[in-house]
Design an enzyme around this catalytic site. Structure first.
Site: not given
Ligand code: EPU
Length: 339
Positions: A164, A238, A334
């Protein structure tokens, strides 16, 4: 070149914050850029370059000039049996670009489906999802430095992409108007299922043959199940980045919180799931007036209707403090906060 006064930014940011801009200009052609460079406005007023508005929070009215990127167009620059290089206007919608690639059987960015925003914003924060970042297909971009008035072309190395992150968030922050981006897509069938949750979703509904449309549809389904529908609820995806910590910090945290969610990060460090940290602090689904934390994903702050930018910002600060108090980790936004 038409400069407009006192414009509501509500339709220009995905949080749907009704902030006002003193001055607003839409850039649709290179001539518009020349117009703005010669107008003297850039020396008189503070300015902010707006892409799709999907990664900004207007914390107050903007007492300056909003430059809205509207340059369109998609051109083939190179094509052979193996790959194709496309040049896309910075004002094109990112998801439409992904859809066009899927329809044309160009492989490489299908995991980035449904990311809101414009093509020109993609390199700024090096958008990423499901094990892929835009830098994986990025070739180069064209831009104008509004401070030095210089037109330039930057290669992938020169953009210094990171998680990012890019040169546009550092040395060239706030001054560079990206006008077009070149991406190289593959004509050969190859997918990236390194993100476990995507792989599981792909396997869930077995098909005879996994094709590009199927992968695209799966990514869209996965995203829609977790993130708010941008037509119904304002958000910027995010709100925070996932914090990156050292081996030692991870070991300490693991001993105290054995169920902590973490992944290996590129730099040999560990990425902690900020969504998990925020959920553990009890914020998931909480609502204060029209500002809230999305019920399906704690990393996403939402505007249920008439929240002000300052309401979202104060909620974000409370979340940041509580995560720090409980885990000793400072989560960083972010989203770009504009005031
Ligand atoms: N999780 C929780 N609680 C929550 C949300 C997530 O425990 O409320 C845990 C779960 O274990 C889940 C893990 O976090 O499996 C990962 O969640 P997710 O797959 O949604 O990925 P993220 O790390 O929260 C990142 C990006 C997203 C992108 C997703 C999928 C960042 C800041 N965000 O989110 O990007 O869509 O991975 O690759 O890196 C964005 O940048 O706006 C965005 C949506």
């Amino acid at each position: 070149m038409k400069v407009q006064n006192n414009i509501s930014l509500k339709e220009f940011n995905s949080f749907k914050i009704d902030a006002k801009a003193d001055l607003f200009i839409n850039i649709a052609t290179i001539n518009d850029i020349i117009g703005i460079l010669e107008s003297g406005l850039l020396e008189e007023k503070k300015y902010f370059i707006l892409g799709g508005g999907s990664n900004v929070l207007f914390a107050s009215d903007y007492n300056g000039l909003i430059i809205n990127m509207g340059i369109k167009g998609m051109h083939i620059m190179e094509s052979n049996d193996d790959y194709i290089v496309l040049e896309i206007g910075a004002g094109e919608d990112w998801h439409n670009f992904v859809k066009t690639c899927v329809k044309s059987q160009y492989y490489g960015i299908e995991n980035l489906a449904l990311i809101p925003g414009k093509v020109g914003s993609a390199p700024v924060q090096n958008i990423g999802a499901y094990g892929m970042e835009q830098q994986d297909c990025f070739v180069s971009l064209k831009a104008v430095n509004l401070k030095t008035k210089e037109f330039m072309e930057l290669s992938k190395d020169e953009c210094r992409f990171g998680y990012r992150n890019s040169i546009f968030k550092n040395d060239l922050k706030d001054n560079v108007l990206i006008t077009s981006v070149r991406y190289q897509l593959s004509r050969l069938k190859e997918f990236n299922f390194s993100y476990k949750e995507l792989e599981q979703e792909i396997q869930k509904f077995p098909v005879k043959e996994i094709d590009l449309q199927y992968v695209f549809d799966t990514v869209c389904r996965l995203r829609t199940s977790k993130l708010p529908n941008p037509d119904l609820i304002g958000s910027a995806g995010s709100f925070f980045k996932n914090p990156v910590i050292s081996d030692e910090n991870l070991e300490n945290l693991k001993s105290e919180f054995p169920d902590i969610k973490y992944y290996k990060s590129d730099s040999g460090k560990w990425k902690i799931s900020a969504g998990w940290l925020i959920e553990k602090c009890g914020w998931k689904g909480k609502r204060f007036g029209d500002a809230g934390v999305y019920e399906n994903h704690a990393l996403v702050l939402v505007n249920y209707g008439n929240a002000k930018g300052s309401d979202i910002l104060s909620l974000a600060m409370k979340i940041q403090d509580s995560v720090f108090e409980r885990f000793g980790i400072k989560i960083e936004p972010e989203v770009v906060i504009v005031q």
